[in-house]
Design a protein around this motif. Structure first.
Motif, PDB file in Angstrom:
ATOM      1  N   GLN A  16      -5.783  -1.777  -4.141  1.00 39.03           N
ATOM      2  CA  GLN A  16      -4.461  -2.363  -4.391  1.00 39.03           C
ATOM      3  C   GLN A  16      -4.263  -2.688  -5.872  1.00 39.03           C
ATOM      4  O   GLN A  16      -3.180  -2.506  -6.403  1.00 39.03           O
TER       5      GLN A  16
ATOM      6  N   GLN B   4      -2.308   4.965   6.833  1.00 38.51           N
ATOM      7  CA  GLN B   4      -2.680   3.552   6.764  1.00 38.51           C
ATOM      8  C   GLN B   4      -3.249   3.154   8.126  1.00 38.51           C
ATOM      9  O   GLN B   4      -2.595   3.344   9.133  1.00 38.51           O
TER      10      GLN B   4
ATOM     11  N   TRP C 194       0.878  -1.175   0.000  1.00 42.89           N
ATOM     12  CA  TRP C 194       0.000   0.000   0.000  1.00 42.89           C
ATOM     13  C   TRP C 194       0.909   1.217   0.000  1.00 42.89           C
ATOM     14  O   TRP C 194       1.682   1.408   0.942  1.00 42.89           O
TER      15      TRP C 194
END
Lengths: 104, 74
Positions: B48, A72, A67
């Protein structure tokens, strides 16, 4: 300890972890600010790490999670996502549920 | 500096057949991507998949990309 082990250790010591730019009090990016705010609004007790002050951690996390951006959010060691995903979950009331379950 | 058109092209190359629209100012971008690869996948995996098409540009030249990801029937 290498950086990947350090990340694993951080994620196993706290249930809700936010890697962000800056700190919740002094965020250095609008998306990180928003992420910390949403967690606060859900009553989350979370641990945050400032990746701007740790370039090695910043790079290590990109590889750890596949990522590439920050913030996050991790709950129980699993990547939940970045700011967009958090907003979507928050609007559906699912972020609150996730937090409540993790803290329950 | 990256242009919205560059990002659109990279996503379309990485996800053939996807419908992509991108806006942005050279650093912050917004994209809507409609791709059949997204069907049955959660948001995390969808994002993703898009990030993968952008390789190392993502998080470097592309500072931020807000994503809206949809399967064709959504």
């Amino acid at each position: 300890m290498n950086i990947q082990d350090k990340i694993r250790q951080q994620l196993s010591s706290d249930r809700i972890v936010l890697y962000m730019k800056g700190t919740p009090q002094f965020p250095q990016c609008g998306f990180s600010a928003k992420a910390a705010q949403m967690l606060g609004a859900c009553g989350a007790k979370f641990t945050s790490y400032d990746i701007l002050s740790d370039p090695e951690m910043r790079q290590g996390l990109k590889e750890y999670s596949h990522w590439p951006t920050f913030p996050q959010l991790y709950v129980n060691g699993e990547l939940v996502g970045g700011c967009d995903i958090m907003i979507e979950l928050y609007q559906k009331g699912e972020l609150q549920k996730l937090v409540t379950r993790a803290q329950g | 500096m990256m242009q919205p058109e560059d990002i659109k092209q990279m996503i379309e190359t990485g996800l053939p057949g996807a419908r992509v629209s991108v806006t942005g100012d050279g650093h912050h971008f917004e994209a809507e991507v409609v791709a059949r690869e997204f069907a049955g996948k959660g948001m995390l995996q969808r994002h993703q998949l898009v990030y993968r098409t952008l390789g190392t540009k993502m998080g470097n030249e592309i500072h931020a990309l807000s994503l809206r990801t949809l399967a064709p029937d959504e």
